[in-house]
Design a protein around this motif. Structure first.
Motif, PDB file in Angstrom:
ATOM      1  N   UNK A   1     101.293  27.661  18.062  1.00  0.00           N
ATOM      2  CA  UNK A   1     101.701  26.254  18.071  1.00  0.00           C
ATOM      3  C   UNK A   1     101.375  25.629  16.718  1.00  0.00           C
ATOM      4  N   UNK A   2     102.129  24.611  16.329  1.00  0.00           N
ATOM      5  CA  UNK A   2     101.896  23.931  15.056  1.00  0.00           C
ATOM      6  C   UNK A   2     101.667  22.439  15.279  1.00  0.00           C
TER       7      UNK A   2
ATOM      8  N   UNK B   1     100.953  19.643  28.925  1.00  0.00           N
ATOM      9  CA  UNK B   1     101.730  20.541  28.067  1.00  0.00           C
ATOM     10  C   UNK B   1     102.990  20.952  28.803  1.00  0.00           C
ATOM     11  N   UNK B   2     104.102  20.985  28.075  1.00  0.00           N
ATOM     12  CA  UNK B   2     105.342  21.477  28.658  1.00  0.00           C
ATOM     13  C   UNK B   2     105.275  22.998  28.755  1.00  0.00           C
ATOM     14  N   UNK B   3     105.509  23.512  29.940  1.00  0.00           N
ATOM     15  CA  UNK B   3     105.438  24.949  30.211  1.00  0.00           C
ATOM     16  C   UNK B   3     106.370  25.743  29.299  1.00  0.00           C
ATOM     17  N   UNK B   4     107.582  25.265  29.102  1.00  0.00           N
ATOM     18  CA  UNK B   4     108.568  25.977  28.298  1.00  0.00           C
ATOM     19  C   UNK B   4     108.043  26.249  26.889  1.00  0.00           C
ATOM     20  N   UNK B   5     107.355  25.297  26.319  1.00  0.00           N
ATOM     21  CA  UNK B   5     106.814  25.453  24.972  1.00  0.00           C
ATOM     22  C   UNK B   5     105.776  26.567  24.938  1.00  0.00           C
ATOM     23  N   UNK B   6     104.978  26.647  25.974  1.00  0.00           N
ATOM     24  CA  UNK B   6     103.939  27.671  26.017  1.00  0.00           C
ATOM     25  C   UNK B   6     104.528  29.042  26.307  1.00  0.00           C
ATOM     26  N   UNK B   7     105.665  29.073  27.009  1.00  0.00           N
ATOM     27  CA  UNK B   7     106.327  30.338  27.298  1.00  0.00           C
ATOM     28  C   UNK B   7     107.059  30.876  26.072  1.00  0.00           C
TER      29      UNK B   7
END
Length: 167
Positions: A132-133, A121-127
């Motif tokens: 999530x979709x 998982x990309x960290x930026x997306x989780x931050x």
């Protein structure tokens, strides 16, 4: 054209319910592109994701990231120590995930009994946001769920995951 199967969709929802994972489903016409899928859920909170399925000579990799971001293959290879990556072929997607190109998501891991896929998982997306979709194994729906619940689902399927910082 609808991609995925109603059975795969229902099996997924049954599994999420058994794990007591909360989610929201939006029904919409078949989405053939990321842009189309995003347009059907415009105005709703959540990171729009894309899941890429890659391979090298020995391994498979699923990378989940914001759908607006482009994957830098060289950056990913440096971060993970992988070499000679390429996009997985349609037959690999079907064989490993029981899915078709265009609906790849972490929910396909439920179909992988050999546990031979490394998940990133990309960290930026989780931050960015906590919701999530994804397509839930069928491209006529979009599922919204918390990142922590997605991680719970992945663990329940017998997989680990790594969070990496993609440039």
């Amino acid at each position: 054209m609808t991609k995925g199967t109603k059975k795969a969709y229902i099996d997924l929802l049954d599994n999420l319910d058994k794990l007591e994972i909360s989610y929201k489903i939006v029904d919409h016409p078949a989405a053939e592109t990321i842009q189309q899928a995003d347009s059907y859920i415009a105005g709703l909170e959540g990171v729009r994701t894309k899941s890429m399925f890659l391979k090298d000579k020995k391994h498979f990799y699923m990378i989940v990231m914001d759908d607006k971001k482009r994957l830098d293959f060289k950056d990913f290879q440096q971060l993970t120590g992988t070499k000679r990556l390429s996009m997985a072929h349609n037959h690999d997607i079907d064989e490993q995930l029981g899915l078709e190109a265009g609906i790849i998501s972490p929910f396909g891991l439920i179909n992988n009994q050999t546990h031979n896929i490394q998940v990133f998982f990309d960290k930026e997306m989780l931050d960015a946001e906590n919701i999530l979709t994804f397509h839930p194994n069928l491209n006529t729906h979009t599922i919204f769920l918390e990142a922590s619940d997605l991680m719970k689902f992945i663990k329940a399927c017998g997989f680990d995951y790594k969070i990496i910082d993609l440039k």
